[in-house]
Each structure stands twice: as C-alpha cells, then as structure tokens.
Motif scaffolding. Structure first.
Motif, short mmCIF file in Angstrom:
data_model
loop_
_atom_site.label_atom_id
_atom_site.label_comp_id
_atom_site.label_asym_id
_atom_site.label_seq_id
_atom_site.Cartn_x
_atom_site.Cartn_y
_atom_site.Cartn_z
N LEU A 10 -32.06 -1.60 -6.29
CA LEU A 10 -31.86 -2.18 -7.96
C LEU A 10 -29.96 -2.75 -8.14
O LEU A 10 -30.77 -3.33 -9.15
CB LEU A 10 -31.65 -0.38 -8.43
CG LEU A 10 -32.89 -0.34 -8.45
CD1 LEU A 10 -32.86 1.84 -8.57
CD2 LEU A 10 -34.19 -0.43 -8.98
N SER A 11 -29.64 -2.67 -7.33
CA SER A 11 -27.80 -3.58 -7.88
C SER A 11 -28.58 -4.31 -7.53
O SER A 11 -27.90 -5.40 -8.77
CB SER A 11 -27.24 -2.84 -7.02
OG SER A 11 -26.03 -3.33 -6.97
N VAL A 12 -29.29 -5.25 -6.77
CA VAL A 12 -29.80 -6.74 -6.72
C VAL A 12 -30.25 -7.06 -7.66
O VAL A 12 -29.54 -8.01 -8.43
CB VAL A 12 -30.07 -6.91 -5.01
CG1 VAL A 12 -30.78 -8.54 -5.59
CG2 VAL A 12 -29.27 -6.31 -4.07
N LEU A 13 -31.37 -6.73 -7.85
CA LEU A 13 -31.85 -6.60 -9.53
C LEU A 13 -31.29 -6.86 -10.57
O LEU A 13 -31.31 -7.83 -11.24
CB LEU A 13 -33.22 -5.79 -9.46
CG LEU A 13 -34.68 -5.99 -8.16
CD1 LEU A 13 -34.94 -5.03 -8.53
CD2 LEU A 13 -34.85 -7.80 -8.67
N SER A 14 -30.17 -5.86 -11.34
CA SER A 14 -29.19 -5.77 -12.04
C SER A 14 -28.26 -6.66 -12.05
O SER A 14 -27.85 -6.60 -13.13
CB SER A 14 -28.91 -4.38 -12.17
OG SER A 14 -28.41 -3.75 -11.26
N ASN A 15 -28.24 -7.48 -11.14
CA ASN A 15 -26.81 -7.47 -10.74
C ASN A 15 -27.17 -9.28 -10.89
O ASN A 15 -26.82 -10.14 -10.89
CB ASN A 15 -26.15 -7.50 -9.87
CG ASN A 15 -25.21 -6.96 -10.42
OD1 ASN A 15 -24.60 -6.36 -11.38
ND2 ASN A 15 -24.90 -5.65 -9.37
N ALA A 16 -28.93 -9.51 -10.80
CA ALA A 16 -29.29 -11.24 -10.52
C ALA A 16 -28.93 -11.68 -11.99
O ALA A 16 -28.91 -11.37 -13.09
CB ALA A 16 -30.80 -11.07 -10.42
N ASP A 17 -27.69 -13.11 -12.06
CA ASP A 17 -27.45 -13.69 -12.84
C ASP A 17 -28.38 -15.05 -12.83
O ASP A 17 -28.39 -16.17 -14.06
CB ASP A 17 -26.16 -14.01 -12.51
CG ASP A 17 -25.79 -14.84 -11.90
OD1 ASP A 17 -26.65 -15.26 -10.68
OD2 ASP A 17 -24.76 -15.04 -11.29
N ARG A 18 -29.65 -15.70 -12.26
CA ARG A 18 -30.13 -16.36 -12.36
C ARG A 18 -31.29 -16.74 -13.51
O ARG A 18 -31.84 -17.78 -13.04
CB ARG A 18 -30.14 -17.78 -10.64
CG ARG A 18 -28.72 -17.55 -10.23
CD ARG A 18 -29.09 -18.44 -8.83
NE ARG A 18 -27.83 -18.35 -8.40
CZ ARG A 18 -27.73 -19.04 -7.50
NH1 ARG A 18 -28.86 -19.83 -6.55
NH2 ARG A 18 -26.26 -19.25 -6.87
#
Length: 75
Positions: A10-18
C-alpha cells in the motif's frame, strides 16, 4: 476485494509518482478504501473477541470496546 495487499505494498502504491494524475487519484482512493476495509474487519472481530483472548493480546475489555466503537475512517 483482495485482502492480499500488505502495508508495504500500500505504501509503494500510494507513493507512486510516475502515474498520470487520474491514475494517481485512483490509487489514492484504492489505498484509502483498502485501509478502511481492514479497519472495519479488524474492529468487527475485536468487538466479538472473548475476554480471555483479549488478555492474550494485552487488551482489557474497556479498551477493546473503545477501539471497536471507532468508525472505520478513524485511525
């Protein structure tokens, strides 16, 4: 809804910036709904947990009831 997403995913998904703006918004919404669902299920189970199991996890009945009474959107 799949319950296989972990906090790290969830953290990886919510921090996706591209991602494009709309896709990023969709991810933010999906992460929020997944967290809300997990809180709802956890609190529902906590409200039904017997006293002897509450003491096993280090909670007293009053604290467990207070946590179980919180709405799903509250942390």
């Amino acid at each position: 809804m799949s319950h296989a997403l972990t906090d790290i995913r969830l953290s990886v998904l919510s921090n996706a910036d591209r991602l494009p703006a709309l896709a990023n918004w969709a991810v933010v919404v999906a992460v929020a709904v997944t967290k809300w669902d997990a809180r709802h299920r956890t609190r529902k189970h906590l409200s039904k947990m017997p006293h002897h199991l509450l003491s096993d996890v280090g909670l007293d009945p009053v604290t467990a009831a207070r946590e179980a009474a919180k709405p799903f959107w509250r942390d």
